[in-house]
Design a protein around this motif. Structure first.
Motif, PDB file in Angstrom:
ATOM      1  N   GLY A  43       0.837  -1.193   0.000  1.00 46.63           N
ATOM      2  CA  GLY A  43       0.000   0.000   0.000  1.00 46.63           C
ATOM      3  C   GLY A  43       0.871   1.242   0.000  1.00 46.63           C
ATOM      4  O   GLY A  43       1.897   1.290   0.672  1.00 46.63           O
ATOM      5  N   LEU A  44       0.463   2.223  -0.765  1.00 48.31           N
ATOM      6  CA  LEU A  44       1.184   3.484  -0.868  1.00 48.31           C
ATOM      7  C   LEU A  44       0.163   4.597  -0.775  1.00 48.31           C
ATOM      8  O   LEU A  44      -0.797   4.618  -1.549  1.00 48.31           O
ATOM      9  CB  LEU A  44       1.934   3.535  -2.205  1.00 48.31           C
ATOM     10  N   GLY A  45       0.322   5.493   0.175  1.00 51.76           N
ATOM     11  CA  GLY A  45      -0.662   6.552   0.317  1.00 51.76           C
ATOM     12  C   GLY A  45      -0.109   7.794   0.988  1.00 51.76           C
ATOM     13  O   GLY A  45       0.838   7.718   1.763  1.00 51.76           O
ATOM     14  N   ASP A  88       9.744  12.020  -5.975  1.00 53.38           N
ATOM     15  CA  ASP A  88      10.960  11.294  -5.609  1.00 53.38           C
ATOM     16  C   ASP A  88      10.674  10.267  -4.518  1.00 53.38           C
ATOM     17  O   ASP A  88      11.245   9.182  -4.513  1.00 53.38           O
ATOM     18  CB  ASP A  88      12.053  12.260  -5.166  1.00 53.38           C
ATOM     19  N   GLY A  89       9.801  10.620  -3.603  1.00 54.42           N
ATOM     20  CA  GLY A  89       9.428   9.685  -2.544  1.00 54.42           C
ATOM     21  C   GLY A  89       8.704   8.469  -3.075  1.00 54.42           C
ATOM     22  O   GLY A  89       8.953   7.337  -2.654  1.00 54.42           O
ATOM     23  N   ILE A  90       7.803   8.691  -4.028  1.00 51.07           N
ATOM     24  CA  ILE A  90       7.088   7.571  -4.646  1.00 51.07           C
ATOM     25  C   ILE A  90       8.067   6.684  -5.404  1.00 51.07           C
ATOM     26  O   ILE A  90       8.012   5.452  -5.305  1.00 51.07           O
ATOM     27  CB  ILE A  90       5.952   8.074  -5.555  1.00 51.07           C
ATOM     28  N   ASN A  91       8.992   7.286  -6.137  1.00 54.73           N
ATOM     29  CA  ASN A  91      10.001   6.495  -6.848  1.00 54.73           C
ATOM     30  C   ASN A  91      10.866   5.702  -5.881  1.00 54.73           C
ATOM     31  O   ASN A  91      11.196   4.546  -6.133  1.00 54.73           O
ATOM     32  CB  ASN A  91      10.865   7.389  -7.740  1.00 54.73           C
ATOM     33  N   GLU A  92      11.227   6.317  -4.772  1.00 52.97           N
ATOM     34  CA  GLU A  92      12.012   5.626  -3.736  1.00 52.97           C
ATOM     35  C   GLU A  92      11.239   4.408  -3.223  1.00 52.97           C
ATOM     36  O   GLU A  92      11.789   3.320  -3.086  1.00 52.97           O
ATOM     37  CB  GLU A  92      12.283   6.620  -2.603  1.00 52.97           C
TER      38      GLU A  92
END
Length: 108
Positions: A43-45, A88-92
């Protein structure tokens, strides 16, 4: 407020949402309807409406630019919070997921 409806402040507006709605319930519904048993749910939010998804996930990630309430909840729950902000955080985070799944051996 009618039964089964909750209200949440979102970006200076008020959202009215059915309590049975939500990303976490959507994931549970899809898994149930497809008769899928999964060992891992990622999960990513970054917003309050992502919290139910993060709670359902076996691996939850939050970008460093998430709303303060989400950062607080993520810290309390032990979710992974990226150092970088939004893109950048999502890519990380996606790199971490790809490494966890064995798609890449290290960050590109």
């Amino acid at each position: 407020m009618p039964d089964g409806i909750k209200k949440m402040k979102n970006l200076g507006h008020i959202d009215f949402i059915a309590e049975r709605a939500g990303k976490g319930n959507a994931v549970a519904f899809i898994l149930d309807k497809q008769n899928v048993s999964v060992a891992r749910v990622f999960g990513l939010g970054d917003d309050w409406n992502d919290l139910s998804l993060l709670e359902r996930a076996t691996d939850a990630f939050v970008p460093g630019s998430a709303f303060p309430k989400v950062i607080r909840c993520a810290k309390e729950a032990g979710y992974r919070i990226s150092e970088a902000g939004y893109f950048d955080g999502i890519n990380e985070i996606l790199d971490e997921i790809a490494m966890a799944l064995g798609f890449i051996s290290r960050r590109s």
